[in-house]
Design a protein around this motif. Structure first.
Motif, mmCIF file in Angstrom:
data_model
loop_
_atom_site.group_PDB
_atom_site.id
_atom_site.type_symbol
_atom_site.label_atom_id
_atom_site.label_comp_id
_atom_site.label_asym_id
_atom_site.label_seq_id
_atom_site.Cartn_x
_atom_site.Cartn_y
_atom_site.Cartn_z
ATOM 1 N N UNK A 161 37.299 102.549 -3.262
ATOM 2 C CA UNK A 161 36.782 102.435 -1.895
ATOM 3 C C UNK A 161 37.901 101.909 -0.990
ATOM 4 N N UNK A 162 38.332 102.678 -0.036
ATOM 5 C CA UNK A 162 39.393 102.249 0.871
ATOM 6 C C UNK A 162 38.863 101.312 1.948
ATOM 7 N N UNK A 163 39.584 100.217 2.141
ATOM 8 C CA UNK A 163 39.228 99.262 3.202
ATOM 9 C C UNK A 163 40.415 99.212 4.173
ATOM 10 N N UNK A 164 40.316 99.872 5.313
ATOM 11 C CA UNK A 164 41.482 99.934 6.207
ATOM 12 C C UNK A 164 41.747 98.608 6.924
ATOM 13 N N UNK A 165 42.985 98.136 6.796
ATOM 14 C CA UNK A 165 43.286 96.817 7.370
ATOM 15 C C UNK A 165 43.345 96.862 8.892
ATOM 16 N N UNK A 166 43.450 98.068 9.467
ATOM 17 C CA UNK A 166 43.535 98.158 10.932
ATOM 18 C C UNK A 166 42.176 98.078 11.622
ATOM 19 N N UNK A 167 41.097 98.012 10.850
ATOM 20 C CA UNK A 167 39.767 98.020 11.477
ATOM 21 C C UNK A 167 39.254 96.598 11.762
ATOM 22 N N UNK A 168 40.167 95.732 12.144
ATOM 23 C CA UNK A 168 39.750 94.386 12.529
ATOM 24 C C UNK A 168 40.295 94.053 13.908
ATOM 25 N N UNK A 169 39.895 94.823 14.933
ATOM 26 C CA UNK A 169 40.468 94.606 16.256
ATOM 27 C C UNK A 169 39.997 93.279 16.850
ATOM 28 N N UNK A 191 37.434 98.176 -4.648
ATOM 29 C CA UNK A 191 37.967 98.207 -3.282
ATOM 30 C C UNK A 191 39.497 98.227 -3.298
ATOM 31 N N UNK A 192 40.073 99.008 -2.399
ATOM 32 C CA UNK A 192 41.525 99.115 -2.304
ATOM 33 C C UNK A 192 41.898 98.978 -0.833
ATOM 34 N N UNK A 193 42.796 98.052 -0.533
ATOM 35 C CA UNK A 193 43.218 97.953 0.873
ATOM 36 C C UNK A 193 44.098 99.154 1.210
ATOM 37 N N UNK A 194 43.791 99.799 2.331
ATOM 38 C CA UNK A 194 44.596 100.938 2.766
ATOM 39 C C UNK A 194 45.070 100.698 4.189
ATOM 40 N N UNK A 195 46.034 101.510 4.595
ATOM 41 C CA UNK A 195 46.524 101.399 5.968
ATOM 42 C C UNK A 195 46.358 102.742 6.674
ATOM 43 N N UNK A 196 45.787 102.685 7.861
ATOM 44 C CA UNK A 196 45.670 103.868 8.731
ATOM 45 C C UNK A 196 46.421 103.500 10.012
ATOM 46 N N UNK A 197 47.762 103.579 9.962
ATOM 47 C CA UNK A 197 48.571 102.943 11.011
ATOM 48 C C UNK A 197 48.341 103.464 12.434
ATOM 49 N N UNK A 198 47.848 104.666 12.587
ATOM 50 C CA UNK A 198 47.687 105.185 13.953
ATOM 51 C C UNK A 198 46.296 104.962 14.530
ATOM 52 N N UNK A 199 45.503 104.103 13.866
ATOM 53 C CA UNK A 199 44.128 103.860 14.307
ATOM 54 C C UNK A 199 44.035 103.505 15.787
ATOM 55 N N UNK A 202 45.642 108.365 2.781
ATOM 56 C CA UNK A 202 44.740 107.379 2.172
ATOM 57 C C UNK A 202 43.886 108.027 1.084
ATOM 58 N N UNK A 203 43.454 109.249 1.334
ATOM 59 C CA UNK A 203 42.582 109.911 0.360
ATOM 60 C C UNK A 203 43.339 110.407 -0.879
ATOM 61 N N UNK A 204 44.651 110.204 -0.897
ATOM 62 C CA UNK A 204 45.376 110.459 -2.143
ATOM 63 C C UNK A 204 45.053 109.377 -3.172
ATOM 64 N N UNK A 205 44.669 108.186 -2.662
ATOM 65 C CA UNK A 205 44.404 107.096 -3.606
ATOM 66 C C UNK A 205 42.950 106.634 -3.628
ATOM 67 N N UNK A 206 42.198 106.888 -2.556
ATOM 68 C CA UNK A 206 40.800 106.415 -2.558
ATOM 69 C C UNK A 206 39.844 107.597 -2.466
ATOM 70 N N UNK A 207 38.570 107.335 -2.808
ATOM 71 C CA UNK A 207 37.558 108.397 -2.804
ATOM 72 C C UNK A 207 36.712 108.386 -1.538
ATOM 73 N N UNK A 208 36.585 107.207 -0.965
ATOM 74 C CA UNK A 208 35.759 107.062 0.229
ATOM 75 C C UNK A 208 36.272 105.826 0.964
ATOM 76 N N UNK A 209 36.042 105.769 2.274
ATOM 77 C CA UNK A 209 36.524 104.640 3.069
ATOM 78 C C UNK A 209 35.320 103.931 3.674
ATOM 79 N N UNK A 210 35.342 102.602 3.639
ATOM 80 C CA UNK A 210 34.227 101.809 4.183
ATOM 81 C C UNK A 210 34.702 101.034 5.413
ATOM 82 N N UNK A 211 33.984 101.176 6.511
ATOM 83 C CA UNK A 211 34.302 100.449 7.748
ATOM 84 C C UNK A 211 32.996 100.067 8.433
#
Lengths: 95, 490
Positions: B266-274, B299-307, B396-405
């Protein structure tokens, strides 16, 4: 970048939306805020990036160039606000 | 017999099959619920007579054994879907009185599956808004109330606000929505229901009033994950009338609800904490991670840098496409016409009278960013950044199956609050827009209540055309969340 009244009048004309003169100041301010907001994109390096025009990596399908539908004159005209003898009417465009 | 308006689609389907009640009885119960809740302004047009006729036909089909997957189930249709012979307005004055001579593919497919429409649901004008306050036919009220101030009227979110309010208030069992930047997911979160925007291309856009064609996608809104899976199955599929609908088999989404998510990442994007993210929302998010961990996912921390660039990108691309799509409202062939001395004057007066403030604003912005001299600086630039946003997800989807936000940065707000500045209003969609830009499936489900008693939603994002994994994880999360709260009096 901020948009002046003349620019707003020009784009309203391009978009064919009548805007009253007394609205121009307010609209110019609002639109300028939005443009300033979206201009943060300039800080992103997009050198060599191909513009994304479609999310799906697919080629649009082709079909035979034949008539697939038609003969629905009445249905097409049914919602016309003004029609005459089965035609849409417009204000006179040629003097 | 339990209250008929409390039934989920799955329960209704199974009980209709057992003959516990008829489609006519189920329809009548919902017609009464709609009449009792008119104060919410969820419907633009109610069609009770039509619904009862269809219900009778549904009961006959069942007797004959020719019933479809959703036969007899009571739904509502967002008033953005063309419905043959029934007024379709997109909540705009410019389309008032328009009765389409044809049916949208999605509403037609639901009809073919036997679903019974009770009418057309309110929305933000042309689906442009996040609070359902831009409708020409008046704002929709959220059935949920703040504990601290039960008299304040709250927004249901938008643009599918009528759909969300009607499902939450048990006026319909489910409803269609459309989502361009969050218009299914954010109102689902605000009203404590479940909704999914499927992958772009999964559902046909034919007959859906166009807003931003590269983003618009139809999806179901219902009270459970299973119900969304059932309904999406009846909505999805290739349509030769929409060249962007994808020609691939529609899976059995309901069968994906196995309850087994062991080993999934489960990807947890670190950029989703504005800045400005509500603490309660952050807490529900952490709780969601714990639920999935307990069920055997990692859970796996992921980065979506252009969020952070998704919102400005969206507010170039969506208005640009909107200004082009809405050029068709010319006062000639359908809809409103205001006379003018010349053709141009007639166009300008018709469009000035027909469009509301938000729609006009977006058309003007779109016209500006597409105009000569600015196209490359704005529109072409935005299309490039859009690719970077989509690439973030692909990586991100190379390493995770789904992303939770989280679905939205806050719970529902009050009518009239925060609507002075358009940019602030747009921040509601900060977590949903990136998914839309990349065309990915995104589901929102209720995960808890705020301290003020309002629902908070979590979003699950999946790979393209992998709604099944999204449903599977959502099903597990729904069980763990056990969200049984209801709006007061419902």
């Amino acid at each position: 970048m901020s948009l002046d009244k003349a620019t707003v009048r020009n784009i309203a004309n391009l978009a064919r939306i009548e805007v009253r003169d007394e609205e121009l100041d307010h609209l110019a301010g609002e639109l300028s805020n939005i443009i300033t907001f979206v201009e943060q994109l300039s800080e992103v390096n997009t050198d060599g990036v191909e513009p994304m025009t479609s999310v799906a990596a697919m080629t649009l399908p082709m079909r035979k160039d034949v008539v697939t539908d038609g003969g629905r004159h009445d249905a097409v005209m049914a919602n016309a606000p003004e029609a005459e003898d089965g035609f849409f009417t417009v204000p006179k465009v040629v003097e | 017999m339990s209250n008929l308006t409390d039934l989920t689609l799955a329960e209704g389907r199974d009980k209709l099959a057992k003959g516990e009640f008829t489609a006519v009885e189920l329809t009548q119960a919902h017609i009464q619920a709609i009449e009792a809740k008119r104060n919410l302004n969820a419907f633009i047009v109610e069609t009770p007579e039509l619904a009862l006729e269809e219900a009778k036909a549904s009961d006959l089909r069942r007797r004959a054994g020719t019933n479809g997957a959703m036969d007899g189930l009571a739904i509502g249709i967002k008033d953005l879907f063309c419905t043959k012979g029934v007024q379709t307005t997109a909540a705009s004055h410019i389309l008032e009185g328009f009765k389409p001579p044809y049916e949208s593919t999605v509403s037609g497919k639901l009809k073919a599956a036997g679903a019974i429409s009770l009418g057309k649901l309110n929305l933000d004008e042309f689906a442009m808004g996040s609070s359902n306050q831009t409708s020409y036919f008046g704002a929709v009220e959220n059935p949920w109330k703040r504990k601290s101030d039960p008299t304040a009227k709250l927004v249901p979110g938008g643009s599918s606000g009528g759909s969300a309010a009607a499902v939450a208030a048990r006026m319909v069992m489910a409803a269609t929505g459309t989502d361009t930047g969050g218009s299914i997911r954010q109102p689902a979160a605000f009203c404590g229901i479940t909704g999914i925007k499927p992958t772009y291309g999964r559902c046909s856009r034919f007959g859906v009033v166009a807003f931003a064609s590269s983003l618009d996608q139809a999806g179901p809104m219902a009270r459970t994950v299973r119900d969304c899976a059932i309904m999406l199955g009846s909505m999805a599929g290739f349509d030769p009338n929409d060249s962007t609908s994808v020609n691939m088999a529609v899976p059995d989404f309901e069968a994906a609800l196995t309850g087994d998510i062991r080993g999934l990442k489960i990807g947890i994007p670190k950029e989703y904490r504005p800045v400005g993210l509500s603490e309660e929302v952050a807490k529900v998010w952490e709780q969601g991670v714990e639920w999935l961990k307990a069920a055997g996912a990692t859970p796996v921390e992921i980065s979506l840098p252009h969020t952070k660039y998704a919102l400005p990108t969206y507010y170039i691309i969506a208005p640009a496409e909107c200004s082009s799509n809405l050029a068709r409202y010319d006062g000639l062939r359908f809809g409103l016409r205001v006379p003018g001395k010349s053709l141009d004057e007639m166009y300008a007066k018709t469009r000035a009278a027909g469009f509301g403030a938000e729609v006009r604003r977006r058309i003007l912005i779109g016209t500006y960013v597409l105009s000569a001299g600015y196209y490359d600086a704005y529109y072409a630039k935005a299309q490039k950044v859009r690719r970077l946003i989509a690439d973030d997800f692909a990586k991100a989807f190379e390493t995770v199956d789904v992303i939770l936000t989280p679905t939205a940065p806050s719970a529902a707000f009050g009518q009239g609050e925060g609507s002075d500045d358009p940019v602030t209003m747009w921040l509601n969609d900060v977590f949903t827009i990136p998914t839309s830009m990349a065309g990915l499936p995104g589901l929102s489900l209720p995960a808890g209540l705020s301290s003020d008693g309002l629902p908070l939603g979590l979003q699950l994002i999946g790979r393209p055309f992998d709604e099944e994994t999204v449903f599977k994880v959502a099903g597990v999360m729904e069980t763990a969340a056990n969200f049984t709260a209801r709006p007061e009096g419902i």
